[in-house]
Enzyme design. Structure first.
Site, short mmCIF file in Angstrom:
data_model
loop_
_atom_site.label_atom_id
_atom_site.label_comp_id
_atom_site.label_asym_id
_atom_site.label_seq_id
_atom_site.Cartn_x
_atom_site.Cartn_y
_atom_site.Cartn_z
N ASP A 47 -27.44 -21.98 14.45
CA ASP A 47 -26.95 -21.75 13.15
C ASP A 47 -26.41 -22.74 12.46
O ASP A 47 -25.33 -22.68 11.63
CB ASP A 47 -26.19 -20.61 13.09
CG ASP A 47 -26.31 -19.67 11.71
OD1 ASP A 47 -27.20 -19.93 10.89
OD2 ASP A 47 -25.43 -18.74 11.22
N MET A 80 -20.49 -9.63 9.77
CA MET A 80 -20.11 -9.65 11.17
C MET A 80 -18.68 -9.69 11.39
O MET A 80 -17.87 -9.12 12.20
CB MET A 80 -20.69 -10.52 11.94
CG MET A 80 -22.35 -10.15 12.27
SD MET A 80 -23.13 -11.30 13.41
CE MET A 80 -22.47 -10.72 14.83
N ALA A 81 -17.90 -10.40 10.44
CA ALA A 81 -16.42 -10.57 10.69
C ALA A 81 -15.82 -11.02 9.29
O ALA A 81 -16.38 -11.44 8.54
CB ALA A 81 -16.25 -11.63 11.74
N VAL A 138 -12.21 -13.55 8.11
CA VAL A 138 -11.47 -14.21 8.65
C VAL A 138 -10.09 -14.33 7.74
O VAL A 138 -10.19 -14.36 6.41
CB VAL A 138 -12.30 -15.76 8.35
CG1 VAL A 138 -11.23 -16.68 8.90
CG2 VAL A 138 -13.34 -15.58 9.12
N LYS A 180 -10.59 -14.90 13.40
CA LYS A 180 -11.73 -13.99 12.96
C LYS A 180 -11.74 -12.67 13.35
O LYS A 180 -11.52 -12.54 14.71
CB LYS A 180 -12.82 -15.04 13.67
CG LYS A 180 -14.12 -14.55 13.19
CD LYS A 180 -15.08 -15.60 13.58
CE LYS A 180 -16.69 -15.16 13.18
NZ LYS A 180 -17.71 -16.20 13.65
N GLU A 237 -15.28 -13.45 4.35
CA GLU A 237 -15.84 -12.21 4.81
C GLU A 237 -17.16 -12.33 5.03
O GLU A 237 -17.86 -12.80 3.86
CB GLU A 237 -15.28 -11.02 3.92
CG GLU A 237 -15.82 -9.69 4.24
CD GLU A 237 -15.12 -8.70 3.07
OE1 GLU A 237 -15.35 -7.42 3.56
OE2 GLU A 237 -14.61 -9.08 2.43
N GLY A 238 -17.74 -11.83 5.98
CA GLY A 238 -19.25 -11.63 6.00
C GLY A 238 -19.69 -10.58 6.74
O GLY A 238 -18.68 -9.46 6.64
#
Length: 353
Positions: free
Chosen positions: A152, A39-40, A42, A57, A36-37
């Site tokens: 990145d 922006m998204a 998974v 994702k 988990e981040g």
């Protein structure tokens, strides 16, 4: 909370959270959330059509109505789709929308990240460096051959399977090579960000090479070249400070490997390796214990002038080893400390007598 915030919260609640066992797109059965981040999220899922496990994702609920976020999701899908022939890039299978959230179906890697390895093991041996970078470099070569800049590259975005396969992932902020179309926002991870990106200069293949150099530095020594409590201060260090030479941290590293690292993280983009092929070629010579051609590296900083609206190169000195003012102050502090200690010792002797 004002009305706009209340409405936003209400709308977010209407978009239901994804549950384990839920079926998406009439074929993907959700097993569990694996990451988990910002922006998204998974999820590990099972594709009931092809009888295989996949990773999905899914854009976060808060970004589901963000048009720019949707564009980024599409760009990520498009970028990975162009790299289907590369064995060292995570494969993409499909793209769909669920509950107004963009979803990308990816190859599931059962294993760990390169960051996990660094946390558990620390610095790598030459054999381990060869194992990882022979595959990482192939991935980045394929990415650049498609005129894509990753933007990145970092240990968190490098996956290693339990079988030993290495894959580069997360193309969420990648761009095609036409730097003119890039916005001026600072995008990326400060610990691996090239100096020109910190100064809002367009990302290029050379900024990816800088990130590769930082990853190599971290794997070789066990620590990144620049650290600080705040990410913004780390970013500033990339622009203004000289990295500690790797062999001062780990003396057993070869001079040639140290040179490759310092060349790839040069402040001046033109002084770096011009391609990942060149970077990889010199690394292969190190693994084979063959000499590499070394040119003196100039300690220069790339600075942007708001008045002239141009970039210029200025000489840089080592903050700690070559700054006369710093050395003078250090000697003065040492002398005063010794004088105070001597005074206290004499005072104690006089009291006892």
């Amino acid at each position: 909370m004002n009305k706009e915030e209340q409405n936003k919260t209400t709308n977010d609640k209407k978009i239901k959270e994804i549950q384990n066992g839920e079926l998406l797109e009439k074929r993907y059965r959700i097993i569990r959330k694996i990451a988990e981040g910002g922006m998204a999220e998974v999820y590990e899922a099972f594709d009931e059509y092809l009888n295989r496990k996949v990773a999905i994702k899914i854009m976060t609920v808060t970004l589901s109505k963000d048009v720019k976020a949707e564009e980024k999701a599409y760009k990520e899908y498009e970028a990975i789709a162009h790299l289907t022939n590369s064995q060292n890039v995570v494969k993409v299978f499909a793209r769909f929308e669920y509950e107004k959230r963009q979803c990308i179906v990816l190859e599931l890697m059962q294993g760990y990240t390169l960051k996990d390895w660094i946390y558990k093991i620390g610095s790598c041996t030459n054999k381990e460096l060869k194992f990882y970078f022979s595959q990482i470099n192939k991935a980045v070569m394929a990415i650049h051959n498609e005129n894509i800049v990753h933007r990145d590259i970092k240990p968190e975005n490098i996956l290693i399977s339990y079988c030993g396969e290495v894959r580069v992932t997360d193309f969420g902020v990648s761009v095609h090579g036409s730097g003119d179309k890039q916005d001026k926002k600072i995008i990326g991870t400060s610990k691996y960000m090239a100096p020109e990106l910190v100064q809002s200069h367009p990302a290029t293949n050379l900024s990816d090479i800088y990130a590769l150099g930082v990853v190599l530095y971290e794997l070789a020594t066990g620590v990144p070249p620049f650290v600080d409590v705040k990410p913004i201060l780390v970013a500033v260090k990339h622009v203004k400070e000289k990295a500690v030479l790797p062999r001062r941290i780990k003396p057993e590293l070869s001079e040639d490997l140290e040179y490759i690292i310092m060349k790839s993280i040069s402040k001046n983009p033109e002084e770096r390796y011009l391609s990942v092929q060149e970077f990889n070629k010199d690394l292969e010579k190190v693994w084979e214990k063959k000499p590499i051609l070394k040119k003196p590296l100039k300690n220069q900083i790339l600075l942007y002038s708001s008045k002239t609206k141009k970039y210029s190169l200025k000489p840089m000195v080592d903050k700690y080893l070559f700054n006369p003012k710093f050395l003078k102050n250090s000697l003065l502090i040492t002398f005063l400390s010794l004088a105070i200690v001597l005074f206290l010792v004499v005072a104690i002797i006089i009291i006892w007598l």
